[in-house]
Design an enzyme around this catalytic site. Structure first.
Site, PDB file in Angstrom:
ATOM      1  N   LYS A 279      88.226 184.770 -15.962  1.00 21.69           N
ATOM      2  CA  LYS A 279      89.393 185.198 -15.251  1.00 21.69           C
ATOM      3  C   LYS A 279      90.676 184.722 -16.149  1.00 21.69           C
ATOM      4  CE  LYS A 279      88.258 184.303 -10.425  1.00 21.69           C
ATOM      5  NZ  LYS A 279      88.542 185.680  -9.997  1.00 21.69           N
ATOM      6  N   ARG A 353      79.524 188.062  -3.955  1.00 20.37           N
ATOM      7  CA  ARG A 353      78.267 189.159  -3.234  1.00 20.37           C
ATOM      8  C   ARG A 353      76.859 188.726  -3.757  1.00 20.37           C
ATOM      9  NH1 ARG A 353      81.781 194.033  -5.402  1.00 20.37           N
ATOM     10  NH2 ARG A 353      83.478 192.406  -5.504  1.00 20.37           N
TER      11      ARG A 353
HETATM   12  N1  BES Z   1      86.610 184.523  -5.791  1.00 22.84           N
HETATM   13  C1  BES Z   1      87.046 185.795  -6.125  1.00 22.84           C
HETATM   14  C2  BES Z   1      88.018 186.685  -5.139  1.00 22.84           C
HETATM   15  C3  BES Z   1      89.713 186.201  -5.084  1.00 22.84           C
HETATM   16  C4  BES Z   1      90.625 186.263  -6.249  1.00 22.84           C
HETATM   17  C5  BES Z   1      89.971 185.467  -3.814  1.00 22.84           C
HETATM   18  C6  BES Z   1      91.765 185.744  -5.979  1.00 22.84           C
HETATM   19  C7  BES Z   1      91.154 185.068  -3.694  1.00 22.84           C
HETATM   20  C8  BES Z   1      92.093 185.326  -4.762  1.00 22.84           C
HETATM   21  C9  BES Z   1      85.879 186.902  -6.292  1.00 22.84           C
HETATM   22  O1  BES Z   1      84.859 186.118  -6.870  1.00 22.84           O
HETATM   23  C10 BES Z   1      86.368 187.560  -7.368  1.00 22.84           C
HETATM   24  O2  BES Z   1      86.575 187.138  -8.761  1.00 22.84           O
HETATM   25  N2  BES Z   1      86.501 188.878  -7.169  1.00 22.84           N
HETATM   26  C11 BES Z   1      86.845 190.073  -8.128  1.00 22.84           C
HETATM   27  C12 BES Z   1      85.840 191.290  -7.913  1.00 22.84           C
HETATM   28  C13 BES Z   1      86.048 192.020  -8.943  1.00 22.84           C
HETATM   29  C14 BES Z   1      85.507 191.564 -10.309  1.00 22.84           C
HETATM   30  C15 BES Z   1      85.423 193.372  -8.677  1.00 22.84           C
HETATM   31  C16 BES Z   1      88.259 190.502  -7.844  1.00 22.84           C
HETATM   32  O3  BES Z   1      88.634 190.397  -6.789  1.00 22.84           O
HETATM   33  O4  BES Z   1      89.069 190.584  -8.836  1.00 22.84           O
HETATM   34 MN    MN Z   2      84.763 185.674  -8.808  1.00 22.74          MN
END
Ligand code: BES
Ligand code: MN
Ligand code: ZN
Length: 520
Positions: A279, A353
């Site tokens: 991230k 997931r």
């Molecule tokens: N934990 C995150 C989702 C999230 C992001 C929750 C920001 C709250 C705030 C999850 O694991 C994630 O990183 N999801 C990705 C999925 C994508 C790579 C398809 C996302 O939402 O960017």
């Molecule tokens: Mn994630």
């Protein structure tokens, strides 16, 4: 803080503060009017001078109101009388507590619980006031070595009910409110703890301690035991971290023996760096909140057991860290889930997931009627619904309706999102049964579609709480949501099992009599 239920006149309360409501255009509520009469119009005089209009959420502290026995009277604005509903009631309670904590009064009697809100009974009024009061007073200062002088908390709050015959209902509402508030506090504390303390091992030990203290059963599986179950998708996420994974399984048997349980499944990523699909740095600290699904499930479990709900309940929490390392899962890797289905991992940041799918398969062994998973699953859900509503998906419309109604009842709302076939297409992979991402469009929906493929054996709902589980910015902190929604859902389920009738998502507490047909 200590709570009490009482019925009695406001002018007779020998206490530091009496709290009463005033509607817009200075319309006094019953309790405010009593104080006004005994003080020969002192309150209406103050209002006439224009210091308070009764706008919703406004407050005015009065001292030395003549002929009363209390030190202070706190006037709380309720807004227009004809617009006064559940939402306004909650806001007024919150405002009253905020104002109270800004004084040195450490005991108060609130008459806001005596008001009437359409379609709601005394029990609800007290339950909501208790939950909101404790939510408003919550602070997380475990790591502050100097305590804030602003951090004051009143010692005792008495909630007034209109009649002596309401006392028993008030007490019931109080017990329920306290259980819900305790569950929320449990969830908020776990959420707010930093990732270096709240590791999968820590989370599991806290869950075990909570369950065993309340007389429920806990089983904790470590990485080796999880591997034996064939949860290779879950373990593929854990692999990048030096912290071992945990599968937390709690059981509470409050229902009949052999009665099929409800299972709650919570995402327990104690820190989500994104893994190899790292991230961006900004705001990454907030990914300590990526176990808020787990915290919600554990908080709800705690509240349900404390309330001794007459149902069988299972909590399942897969927990690990998502970290980059030489061992970590890589984009392009293919993993085999516990269900036997294979997944091509195109993005290691779509890890929630990958751990939930195996937990959903694991849930099958309990033969549950209903499984609800709770997860901070997608940033896309925050884009879609902001911080107001939880995203709700289900393979059964009746279940979705139950959950929407439950959230509505307690001001912890969810919004029904689609799970249509067309979206499933987006998860196609040339090399495995499915990919773990479906691209940016409809990102919250395709994540739910992914999970749905592992939830075919039972009625299932998925709550995406990425926007509702915590707040960022200056009020940064976990919210304890959606513990209230899930508790209302479970209470409604328990009531249905007891043969009570659910009205507008809310059961009447008594079995209906013949000819009693005012079901809306
Ligand atoms: N934990 C995150 C989702 C999230 C992001 C929750 C920001 C709250 C705030 C999850 O694991 C994630 O990183 N999801 C990705 C999925 C994508 C790579 C398809 C996302 O939402 O960017
Ligand atoms: Mn994630
Ligand atoms: Zn995540």
């Amino acid at each position: 803080m200590e709570f009490n239920i009482k019925s009695g006149s406001p002018e007779k309360q020998r206490v530091a503060c009496v709290i009463v409501g005033v509607h817009e255009s200075r319309k006094l509520t019953f309790a405010a009017d009593l104080l006004d009469r005994i003080s020969n119009g002192f309150i209406s005089d103050v209002l006439r001078r224009g210091d308070m209009e009764g706008k919703l959420g406004s407050t005015l502290m009065l001292h030395a109101v003549p002929h009363t026995l209390c030190d202070r009277v706190l006037l709380v604005g309720l807004g227009k009388e004809r617009d006064f509903r559940a939402k306004e009631y909650r806001e007024a309670i919150r405002a009253s507590i905020r104002a109270l904590t800004q004084t040195s009064a450490n005991e108060a009697v609130s008459y806001l619980t005596e008001l009437t809100v359409k379609k709601h009974d005394v029990e609800w009024m007290v339950e909501q006031a208790t939950v909101i009061t404790l939510d408003a007073l919550y602070r997380f200062d475990r790591f502050k070595t100097r305590t804030d002088e602003a951090a004051r908390e009143p010692r005792k709050l008495t909630l007034a009910v209109p009649r002596r015959s309401d006392l028993a209902d008030g007490e019931k509402g109080l017990l329920r409110g306290l259980a819900i508030a305790n569950g929320m506090k449990f969830a908020k504390d776990l959420g707010n703890l930093p990732g270096n303390i709240c590791t999968p091992t820590y989370l599991a030990e806290e869950a075990r301690r909570m369950a065993e203290t309340l007389g429920a059963q806990a089983e904790i599986l470590d990485g080796a035991a999880i591997a034996e179950l064939g949860m290779h998708s879950f373990l593929s996420v854990a692999r990048g971290s030096t912290e071992d994974a945990r599968l937390i399984v709690l059981r509470y048997n409050g229902g009949r023996e052999g009665e099929r349980p409800v299972a709650l499944v919570g995402k327990g990523i104690t820190f989500d760096s994104g893994g190899i699909s790292l991230k961006p740095g900004e705001g990454m600290d907030e990914m300590k909140y990526d176990m808020c699904g787990a915290a919600t499930v554990l908080g709800t479990f705690r509240a349900a057991v404390e309330m001794k709900l007459p149902l069988n309940l299972i909590a399942i929490v897969p927990s690990c860290e998502n970290m980059p390392s030489g061992n970590a899962l890589k984009p392009g890797d293919i993993v085999t889930t516990m269900s036997g289905q294979t997944v091509e991992v195109l993005n290691t940041d779509a890890e929630g997931r990958l751990i939930l799918c195996d937990a959903l398969t694991y849930a099958e062994r309990f033969n549950p009627t209903t499984v609800i998973d709770v997860a901070t699953l997608t940033g896309a859900c925050v884009i879609a619904l902001g911080n107001v509503a939880t995203g709700l998906y289900s393979n059964q419309d009746g279940l979705a309706r139950e959950l929407i109604a439950a959230g509505e009842e307690v001001g912890d709302r969810a919004w029904h999102m689609p799970l249509w076939e067309e979206y499933q297409e987006l998860l196609k992979s040339p090399f495995a049964d499915m990919a773990n991402i479906g691209g940016r469009p409809g990102g919250s929906i395709t994540a739910a579609c992914f999970l749905s493929r592992f939830a075919k054996a039972y009625d299932w709902a998925h709550l995406d709480i990425a926007g509702t589980a915590w707040k960022g910015g200056k009020d940064k902190g976990a919210t304890g949501r959606p513990v209230p929604l899930l508790m209302q859902f479970l209470q409604d389920r328990a009531d249905i099992a007891l043969g009570n009738v659910v009205r507008r998502g809310r059961p009447r507490r008594e079995v209906p009599e013949a000819g009693d047909d005012d079901i809306e």
